[in-house]
Write a protein that holds these residues in place. Structure first.
Motif, short mmCIF file in Angstrom:
data_model
loop_
_atom_site.label_atom_id
_atom_site.label_comp_id
_atom_site.label_asym_id
_atom_site.label_seq_id
_atom_site.Cartn_x
_atom_site.Cartn_y
_atom_site.Cartn_z
N ALA A 257 -17.71 7.54 -12.61
CA ALA A 257 -17.15 7.00 -11.32
C ALA A 257 -16.92 5.42 -11.30
CB ALA A 257 -18.34 7.32 -10.14
N PHE A 258 -15.65 5.15 -10.73
CA PHE A 258 -15.43 3.35 -10.61
C PHE A 258 -15.51 3.28 -9.25
CE2 PHE A 258 -13.65 5.28 -14.70
CZ PHE A 258 -14.05 4.31 -15.37
N ASP A 259 -15.65 1.75 -9.13
CA ASP A 259 -15.72 1.20 -7.67
C ASP A 259 -14.36 1.68 -6.90
OD1 ASP A 259 -17.07 -1.07 -6.36
OD2 ASP A 259 -14.93 -1.43 -5.98
N SER A 260 -14.38 1.84 -5.83
CA SER A 260 -13.19 2.18 -4.85
C SER A 260 -12.24 1.07 -5.07
CB SER A 260 -13.75 1.97 -3.51
OG SER A 260 -12.63 2.17 -2.58
N GLU A 261 -12.33 0.00 -5.35
CA GLU A 261 -11.44 -1.11 -5.65
C GLU A 261 -10.93 -1.21 -7.11
OE1 GLU A 261 -9.45 -2.53 -3.77
OE2 GLU A 261 -10.11 -1.89 -1.81
N HIS A 262 -11.43 -0.51 -8.11
CA HIS A 262 -11.23 -0.49 -9.38
C HIS A 262 -9.43 -0.49 -9.48
CE1 HIS A 262 -12.00 -0.41 -13.77
NE2 HIS A 262 -11.00 0.37 -13.96
N PRO A 263 -8.76 -1.33 -10.47
CA PRO A 263 -7.48 -1.13 -10.66
C PRO A 263 -7.18 0.03 -10.95
CG PRO A 263 -8.37 -3.10 -11.32
CD PRO A 263 -9.55 -2.46 -11.10
N LEU A 264 -6.07 0.91 -10.42
CA LEU A 264 -5.48 2.15 -11.11
C LEU A 264 -4.20 1.84 -11.90
CD1 LEU A 264 -5.83 5.08 -10.90
CD2 LEU A 264 -4.64 5.37 -8.72
N PHE A 265 -3.11 1.33 -11.10
CA PHE A 265 -2.01 1.18 -12.02
C PHE A 265 -1.38 -0.25 -11.46
CE2 PHE A 265 -0.65 4.10 -8.38
CZ PHE A 265 0.40 3.17 -7.93
N ILE A 266 -0.29 -0.66 -12.43
CA ILE A 266 0.39 -1.92 -12.25
C ILE A 266 1.90 -1.20 -12.07
CG2 ILE A 266 1.44 -4.03 -12.78
CD1 ILE A 266 -0.85 -4.31 -14.35
N LEU A 267 2.84 -1.33 -10.98
CA LEU A 267 4.10 -0.73 -11.20
C LEU A 267 4.83 -1.85 -10.70
CD1 LEU A 267 5.87 1.58 -11.59
CD2 LEU A 267 5.55 2.25 -9.24
N THR A 272 15.96 -5.04 -7.14
CA THR A 272 17.01 -5.21 -6.25
C THR A 272 17.20 -6.40 -5.77
OG1 THR A 272 16.13 -3.99 -4.49
CG2 THR A 272 17.37 -2.90 -5.56
N THR A 273 16.19 -7.15 -5.58
CA THR A 273 16.52 -8.41 -4.75
C THR A 273 15.86 -9.56 -5.66
OG1 THR A 273 14.12 -8.13 -3.97
CG2 THR A 273 16.11 -7.56 -2.36
N GLY A 274 15.33 -9.32 -7.04
CA GLY A 274 15.20 -10.42 -7.64
C GLY A 274 14.25 -10.13 -8.96
N LYS A 275 13.40 -11.02 -9.66
CA LYS A 275 12.56 -10.75 -10.81
C LYS A 275 11.56 -9.58 -10.26
CE LYS A 275 9.63 -12.89 -14.07
NZ LYS A 275 8.45 -12.87 -13.74
N PRO A 276 11.43 -8.54 -11.19
CA PRO A 276 10.34 -7.39 -10.67
C PRO A 276 9.19 -8.15 -10.56
CG PRO A 276 12.02 -6.64 -12.52
CD PRO A 276 12.27 -8.25 -12.15
N LYS A 277 8.39 -7.42 -9.61
CA LYS A 277 7.10 -7.94 -9.41
C LYS A 277 6.12 -6.94 -9.86
CE LYS A 277 8.39 -8.45 -4.92
NZ LYS A 277 9.87 -8.79 -4.99
N GLY A 278 5.04 -7.30 -10.36
CA GLY A 278 4.21 -6.28 -10.81
C GLY A 278 3.05 -5.92 -9.78
N ILE A 279 3.10 -5.07 -9.11
CA ILE A 279 2.48 -4.56 -7.94
C ILE A 279 1.05 -3.60 -8.38
CG2 ILE A 279 2.54 -3.19 -5.78
CD1 ILE A 279 4.21 -5.82 -5.85
N LEU A 280 0.15 -4.31 -7.63
CA LEU A 280 -1.26 -3.71 -8.23
C LEU A 280 -1.60 -3.04 -7.25
CD1 LEU A 280 -3.60 -3.87 -10.01
CD2 LEU A 280 -4.55 -5.53 -8.64
N HIS A 281 -2.13 -1.65 -7.51
CA HIS A 281 -2.97 -0.51 -6.68
C HIS A 281 -4.43 -0.46 -7.28
CE1 HIS A 281 -0.01 0.15 -3.59
NE2 HIS A 281 0.98 0.18 -4.35
N THR A 282 -5.15 0.07 -6.33
CA THR A 282 -6.49 0.30 -6.68
C THR A 282 -6.93 1.56 -6.34
OG1 THR A 282 -7.35 -0.60 -4.91
CG2 THR A 282 -7.23 -2.24 -6.73
N SER A 283 -7.94 2.03 -6.36
CA SER A 283 -8.26 3.48 -6.45
C SER A 283 -8.80 4.25 -5.09
CB SER A 283 -9.66 3.62 -7.29
OG SER A 283 -9.44 3.20 -8.85
N GLY A 284 -9.55 3.83 -4.42
CA GLY A 284 -10.18 4.91 -3.35
C GLY A 284 -9.31 4.74 -2.11
#
Ligand code: ATP
Ligand code: MG
Length: 656
Positions: A257-267, A272-284
C-alpha cells in the motif's frame, strides 16, 4: 460571434442551436447517478467525494478528505493508503470475477487476445516481479512508448503496483519528443516494442527509441515487447526482451500500500499551445475521480456492458478511461491496436458488431472523419448493441454531434460531450445520461462535486447568455499536483491569472447559454481579433462544417495590416473537391457570413487534404498560423503524423 472579454450578449451561431434530446426513459429509470447527486454534492462537497472514495479498497482509511492549506498544492484523502493496481485487478478476482473478460484485444492485422481479470492479475504480477528484479524501487520513473498492446496496459499497472511513476509517450512521437520526456523525468527504464502495425504495415519502433536513448544516460534498461518481428538494433547488457524478463516470473506478487499522494504518473500535454508540460498525477484522489466519473458519465453496468474507448494510451484519455477508470470498475472493454480505416473504413463498426459494444467513447476528429467517409459504413453493420456514446478532445461541432447520434447511435443513444484536460485527470463537465437533456455541441454542466464557472477578466461570473473564461473554483480529487520539476510554472500557468480568487484557469474560452449551460469555445490562445471583435475559431469552424460540402475546417487569425487579424480557414472538402474551386470558396465565405455575420467571413479559404493534429486529434492551429503568415514552421514534434505539414504546403503551392 462571442465576446470573450466581457459579459456582453453572445451573438453567435452556437446559441441559435435549439435541438435538445431528453434522456431516454429506460436510461433515466436505471441510471447509476440521478438528479439528487447534484444536491447532495452541493450540500456537502467533501462528504460527497469521501463517499466516492469508498468505491475503492483502502488499506488505511484517510483522516482528512482534503488538505488545501498549501494551495495550489492539494492533498486528497490525507493519511489514506492504497495500491492502485490491486484496486484495478486483484480485488475483482477476490470478489469472484476472475473469469470476467477485462480486455477483448483486437490487433490491427486481425489477431485477437482475450484477457480475463484472472489472466490480468497473473500478467501484472509477473511484470511487477520482472521490474523489481531490475532493481527499480518506488518513486523511480519508467518511460513507456508502445502501441496499443495488452503489454502496454500490463506495464502501466505493474508500475502502479510497485509505486513506480510511469511516463507514457505516444507511439507516433519522434525520437526527439521521447528523448526530451525521458530527460525531463530522468527515467531509469524504457519499455517499448520492436515495431507497430500502422495502416496495414509493420513499422519500426525500437529504431526510433534507440535514436532517443542514444542521448539519455539515465536509461539503464530497455525492455522490448516482440510485436511485429521487425529487425531492430540491440545493445547487449541494456536491452532485454519482455518475454525473457517476464515469462519465467512467479504469477504471484503481494501488493504494497502507498500513500494516497504517492505519484502515479507523469503525462506530457499535447503541446498545442506551447512546450509540453509534464503533468503529475497521484494515487488516491485520481483513482477516486476516474472510477466515479466512469461510473456516472458512462452509466457503466459492469455485468452487461462492453465498453470501448478509442483513445491511445499515450493520451490522458487512454490513462483515465482505458486503464484506470474502467479497470477500477471491473469493466469489460475492447482495446483496438490499429487505425480506423485498416483494412477498410468500416473497421470500427465491424468491431462494435463483433463484440457487442454498448458504450463507445471517441473524439470529434474521428466523428468528422466518419462523416467524410459516408453513412454507408455505419449502415452496413449491426450497431444495435450501442446504448451510449461519448465525445472528448475538442468542442464537438453541433453537426458532428447530430450525425453521431443519428448514424452511429441510431437516434436512441444519449451522447455525452465530456470536457476535461490532462491537468484535470478526469471528466469535469458533462451531461449525465440519465438526467440531462442533451444539447448538440455543449458539455453543459459540471458533474456533481465539481465547481466550474465562466468568468470575465476580473474573475466575476458572467450572466447567462454571455461569454468569458472557464475556471474551476474549487479543488477536485483528480487535479494535477504540479508540473514535474517546475512548481513555479505550475503556479504561473494555472493559478496566477485568478490568484485573488484562487481559481484554476483552464485556458479555454466558454460561455453560458440562456439555461446557464456551458459551451466550450476553444483555446483562449486561439481567439481571433478582427477589427476589434473577438471571434472564436470554434464557431467559425462549426459554421463551415455545417455546410454539406465541408468535412473538416480549421480556422486561424493571421496578422492583417488593416483588421489586426484576418480569418484564414483551411477546409477539407467532404467527398471529392469541387471542380470550380473559386466558386466553392465564395459559397463557403458567404455561408459563414450568413451563419455568424459578415465580420466572421474568412479573408481566405484554402482547400487542403489534411490538417496537422496531435495524438488526441486536436488541430495544431499554431502551425497553420505559421503557414498563413508565411513563417517557418514551429515545433512539430508532437504531431501525430509528421508528414502532413509537407502534404499541406505542397498542396497549397500547387493551388497558387
Ligand atoms: P497543451 O496544453 O499542451 O496545449 P492540450 O491542452 O491539447 O495540450 P489535453 O489536455 O489533451 O492537451 O487537452 C485539453 C483541452 O482539450 C481542453 O483544454 C480543451 O481545450 C479541449 N477539450 C477537451 N475535451 C473537450 C470538450 N469536450 N469540449 C471542448 N473542448 C475540449
Ligand atoms: Mg492544455
Amino acid at each position: 460571434m462571442t465576446e470573450l472579454s466581457g459579459p456582453r450578449p453572445a451573438l453567435d451561431n452556437l446559441s441559435t442551436e435549439t435541438r435538445a434530446f431528453p434522456p431516454p426513459e429506460a436510461v433515466a429509470a436505471a441510471a447509476n447517478v440521478r438528479a439528487d447527486a447534484y444536491e447532495r454534492a452541493a450540500a456537502d462537497r467533501l462528504g460527497y467525494w469521501a463517499e466516492q472514495a469508498r468505491r475503492l479498497a483502502w488499506d488505511t482509511e484517510w483522516d482528512q478528505v482534503l488538505d488545501w492549506s498549501d494551495a495550489p498544492f492539494a492533498k486528497w484523502f490525507v493519511g489514506g493508503r492504497l495500491n492502485v493496481a490491486y484496486n484495478c485487478v486483484d480485488r475483482h478476482v477476490e470478489a469472484g470475477l476472475g473469469e470476467r473478460v477485462a480486455l477483448h484485444w483486437e490487433g490491427e492485422p486481425g489477431d485477437t487476445r482475450t484477457v480475463t481479470y484472472a489472466d490480468l492479475q497473473r500478467l501484472v504480477c509477473q511484470a511487477a516481479n520482472g521490474l523489481s528484479s531490475l532493481g527499480l524501487k518506488a518513486g523511480d520513473r519508467v518511460a513507456i512508448q508502445m502501441p496499443m498492446l495488452v503489454e502496454a496496459i500490463v506495464a502501466m499497472l505493474a508500475c502502479a503496483r510497485l509505486g513506480l511513476v510511469h511516463s507514457v509517450v505516444f507511439g507516433g512521437f519522434s525520437p526527439a519528443a521521447l528523448r526530451s520526456r525521458i530527460e525531463d523525468a530522468q527515467a531509469r527504464v524504457l519499455i517499448t516494442s520492436d515495431g507497430q502495425y500502422r495502416r496495414g504495415e509493420a513499422v519500426a519502433m525500437k529504431d526510433n527509441t534507440d535514436e532517443a536513448t542514444a542521448h539519455t544516460p539515465t536509461i539503464e534498461r530497455v525492455i522490448v515487447v516482440k510485436r511485429t518481428g521487425t529487425d531492430c538494433g540491440w545493445t547487449e547488457g541494456r536491452d532485454i526482451w519482455w518475454h525473457d524478463l517476464m515469462d519465467g516470473q512467479s504469477t504471484e506478487h503481494t501488493p504494497e500500500a502507498f500513500d494516497s499522494e504517492h505519484p502515479l504518473f507523469i503525462l506530457y500535454t499535447s503541446g498545442t499551445t506551447g512546450k509540453p508540460k509534464g503533468i503529475l498525477h497521484t494515487s488516491g484522489g485520481y483513482l477516486t475521480q476516474v472510477a466515479y466519473t466512469h461510473h456516472a458519465v458512462f452509466d457503466l453496468k459492469p455485468d452487461t456492458d462492453v465498453y470501448w474507448c478509442t483513445a491511445d494510451i499515450g493520451w490522458v484519455t487512454g490513462h483515465s478511461y482505458i486503464v484506470y477508470g474502467p479497470l477500477a470498475n471491473a469493466a469489460t472493454q475492447v482495446v483496438y491496436e490499429g487505425t480506423p480505416n485498416t483494412p477498410h473504413q468500416g473497421r470500427h463498426f465491424e468491431i462494435i458488431a463483433k463484440y457487442g459494444v454498448t458504450i463507445y467513447y471517441t473524439a470529434p476528429t474521428l466523428i468528422r472523419t466518419f462523416m467524410k467517409w459516408g453513412t454507408d459504413n455505419p449502415a452496413a453493420h449491426d450497431l444495435s448493441s450501442l446504448r451510449l456514446l461519448g465525445s472528448v478532445g475538442e468542442p464537438i461541432n453541433p453537426e458532428a454531434w447530430v450525425w453521431y447520434r443519428t448514424h452511429i447511435g441510431g437516434e436512441r443513444c444519449p451522447v455525452v460531450d465530456t470536457w476535461w484536460q490532462t491537468e484535470t485527470g478526469a471528466i469535469m463537465i458533462s451531461p449525465l445520461p440519465g438526467v440531462t437533456r442533451t444539447k448538440p455541441g455543449s458539455a453543459q454542466v459540471p458533474l456533481p462535486g465539481i465547481s466550474a464557472q465562466v468568468v470575465d477578466d476580473a474573475g466575476v461570473e458572467v450572466p447567462h447568455g454571455s461569454g468569458g473564461y472557464l475556471v474551476l473554483t474549487e479543488p477536485w480529487p483528480g487535479m494535477l499536483r504540479g508540473i514535474w520539476g517546475d512548481p513555479e510554472r505550475f503556479k504561473d500557468t494555472y493559478w496566477s491569472r485568478y490568484a485573488e480568487q484562487g481559481y484554476y484557469f483552464a485556458g479555454d474560452g466558454a460561455k453560458y447559454d440562456n439555461d446557464g449551460h456551458i459551451w466550450l469555445l476553444g483555446r483562449v490562445d486561439d481567439v481571433m481579433n478582427v477589427s476589434g471583435h473577438r471571434i472564436s475559431t470554434t464557431e467559425v469552424e462549426s459554421a463551415l462544417v455545417s455546410h454539406p460540402t465541408v468535412a473538416e475546417a480549421a480556422v486561424v487569425g493571421a496578422s492583417d495590416p488593416t483588421t489586426g487579424q484576418g480569418i484564414v480557414a483551411f477546409v477539407i472538402p467532404r467527398g471529392k473537391a469541387a471542380a470550380d474551386r473559386d466558386s466553392h470558396i465564395t459559397t463557403l465565405r458567404n455561408h459563414v457570413a450568413q451563419e455568424i455575420g459578415a465580420i466572421a467571413k474568412p479573408r481566405q479559404i484554402l482547400i487542403v487534404e489534411e490538417l496537422p493534429k496531435t495524438r488526441s486529434g486536436k488541430i495544431m492551429r499554431r502551425l497553420l498560423r505559421d503557414i498563413a503568415e508565411n513563417r517557418e514552421l514551429g515545433d512539430t514534434t508532437t504531431l501525430a503524423d509528421q508528414t502532413v505539414m509537407n502534404l499541406i504546403t505542397e498542396g497549397l503551392s500547387n493551388q497558387k
